[in-house]
Design an enzyme around this catalytic site. Structure first.
Site, PDB file in Angstrom:
ATOM      1  N   LYS A   9       0.817  -1.222   0.000  1.00 23.57           N
ATOM      2  CA  LYS A   9       0.000   0.000   0.000  1.00 23.57           C
ATOM      3  C   LYS A   9       0.845   1.265   0.000  1.00 23.57           C
ATOM      4  O   LYS A   9       0.610   2.199  -0.782  1.00 23.57           O
ATOM      5  CB  LYS A   9      -0.922   0.025   1.220  1.00 23.57           C
ATOM      6  N   THR A  10       1.821   1.318   0.901  1.00 20.64           N
ATOM      7  CA  THR A  10       2.623   2.536   1.038  1.00 20.64           C
ATOM      8  C   THR A  10       3.397   2.828  -0.236  1.00 20.64           C
ATOM      9  O   THR A  10       3.439   3.970  -0.717  1.00 20.64           O
ATOM     10  CB  THR A  10       3.587   2.408   2.231  1.00 20.64           C
ATOM     11  N   GLU A  13      -3.630   6.050   1.378  1.00 17.31           N
ATOM     12  CA  GLU A  13      -3.416   4.665   1.764  1.00 17.31           C
ATOM     13  C   GLU A  13      -4.611   4.226   2.603  1.00 17.31           C
ATOM     14  O   GLU A  13      -4.980   4.901   3.564  1.00 17.31           O
ATOM     15  CB  GLU A  13      -2.109   4.544   2.545  1.00 17.31           C
TER      16      GLU A  13
END
Length: 462
Positions: A121-122, A165
């Site tokens: 995600k990051t 995110e």
């Protein structure tokens, strides 16, 4: 199109303001003109970055840190019910807002793009933030890690896109209503909150169901869990799949590594498009293709976005080079789930000429209890490993659950592994193991990241 301050968020107080998610929201609010205050357990560069924006940051938690005129108190799921500032908020009748609700309010009036998945995600959120900024689209963004300097995890931009995110760990991503959502993968994790894969699927289905009418779900065609989710959300939002699978809508034709970069070719709308991904590993190439597909769904020209994605050179703690000493490179990895550990070790193996040595710190007792064997198996991909004690984060110990579970599993898989119970001893141990040409990977979601500079100092003094 710029968004203003959400109602009742003009004087927010953040408990745990230095955390990755909390600090990003605080930063955006400060940039929008809010009078931001908060507290954190310890001093940090992030706290200093917030102060530079005009925020008041207290160190330690105490009732008197909460100002009487605060319009709300923002908390994450990690804040315990007995926190003195939380108790003071109840006494004063100040509303308590979860971090996810605060973030959702920041997206109102904009075009949200939410990035979800068990892993990646990051990185994917960062790729989008960097590339869309590179194209002059001035997005707002909130990321779970710093791009470069402390406090660079969020920004209020003047454009109409908001990239966020979306965290599944506590189901907080159910609060968002994205125009475009990415699901990178779906696996069992966060065992304190999810008891089974069925619960995970249900949670991601709810997230997908929050996509606004006419919106798009961008989802992996390669990961088993993602394909299962795709079958469950049929009849919902428009679905665009990506990956190496033959039936992917945005198909990865090839990934050719060039040192710590990759050249990626995709088939998009019947045409091949080749671009550079400036970080190593197939999983990062896949993240870049997800970002490309999502940007195109928002109307960004594919060729322009593909070129801009090459401007992304990494985010802190995601295979971040910390330095080199005595011919040994030290790289920091946030990987804490076996899938992430395997992906990062395979990426390093592809570009390494010498041995790969890992200093691994397990994260959470619950995760170690459920996945300790798989963590040990992942460490067998390294030439040798040091395993530290479990970083508890928000959890209390579980009887019988220690890092020895990982050590035993690693040894059973044929790995060379050394348990080190005092983290302060790790630099000397790893310096004694490493030689010219080797690569040292500090790995985990806890404070193992602090060891990088100390290992370099110890190597320099050999």
């Amino acid at each position: 199109m710029a968004a203003g301050l959400p109602t009742a968020m003009d004087r927010p107080h953040f408990i745990g303001i230095g955390g990755a998610g909390m600090s990003g929201i605080a930063k955006i609010l400060a940039q929008r003109g809010a009078k931001v205050a908060g507290s954190d357990a310890k001093e940090s560069a992030t706290a200093e970055a917030l102060r530079a924006l005009g925020a008041t940051v207290h160190i330690g938690h105490a009732a008197e840190h909460l100002a009487d005129d605060a319009t709300c108190v923002v908390v994450s799921s990690a804040i315990r019910a007995d926190n003195p500032e939380l108790a003071r908020a109840a006494e004063l009748g100040i509303p308590v807002v979860h971090r996810s609700d605060a973030l959702a309010s920041l997206m109102e009036g904009l075009r949200p793009l939410a990035v979800a998945g068990t892993h990646g995600k990051t990185t994917t959120t960062s790729m989008l933030a960097v590339s869309l900024s590179e194209l002059g689209l001035a997005p707002s963004y909130a990321i779970g890690g710093d791009l470069d300097a402390p406090g660079s995890n969020a920004l209020h931009g003047d454009g109409e896109i908001f990239v966020a995110e979306a965290d599944e760990s506590d189901r907080s991503f159910h609060k968002y209503a994205p125009e475009v959502a990415i699901v990178l993968n779906v696996e069992l994790d966060h065992h304190a909150n999810y008891a089974s894969m069925d619960e995970i699927y249900e949670s991601f289905e709810t997230f997908a169901g929050r996509i606004v009418p006419g919106g798009t779900l961008v989802i992996s065609a390669d990961h088993e869990g993602a394909r299962e989710l795709t079958s469950r959300v049929s009849g919902g939002p428009r679905v665009v799949t990506y990956g190496e699978a033959e039936d992917a809508d945005v198909r990865i034709v090839s990934i050719v590594p060039h040192g710590l970069k990759s050249e990626v070719t995709v088939l998009l709308d019947g045409e091949e498009l080749t671009f550079t991904v400036s970080v190593p590993g197939r999983h990062y190439a896949g993240n870049a293709v997800a970002a490309l597909a999502a940007g195109v769904a928002l109307g960004v020209p594919a060729a322009e976005l593909a070129e801009a994605l090459g401007a992304y050179t990494g985010v802190k703690r995601r295979l971040q080079l910390k330095g080199e000493a005595a011919g040994v490179q030290v790289i920091d990895s946030y990987a804490h789930h076996p899938t992430e550990m395997t992906a990062d070790l395979e990426a390093m193996r592809a570009g390494a000429s010498g041995r790969i040595l890992v200093v691994f710190q397990p994260h959470l007792f619950s995760r170690t209890q459920e996945l300790g064997r798989e963590m040990g198996q992942a460490l067998s991909l390294a030439d040798a490993s040091i395993v530290l004690d479990i970083y508890p984060a928000r959890e209390d110990p579980i009887p019988g659950v220690t890092s020895e579970l990982i050590v035993d599993a690693a040894r059973a898989a044929g790995a060379e592994v050394t348990p080190v119970h005092d983290k302060a001893d790790a630099p000397a141990v790893v310096a004694g193991m490493a030689g010219p040409g080797d690569l040292v990977l500090t790995m985990g979601a806890g404070d193992v990241t602090d060891l990088g500079p100390r290992i370099l100092d110890r190597l320099q003094s050999k």
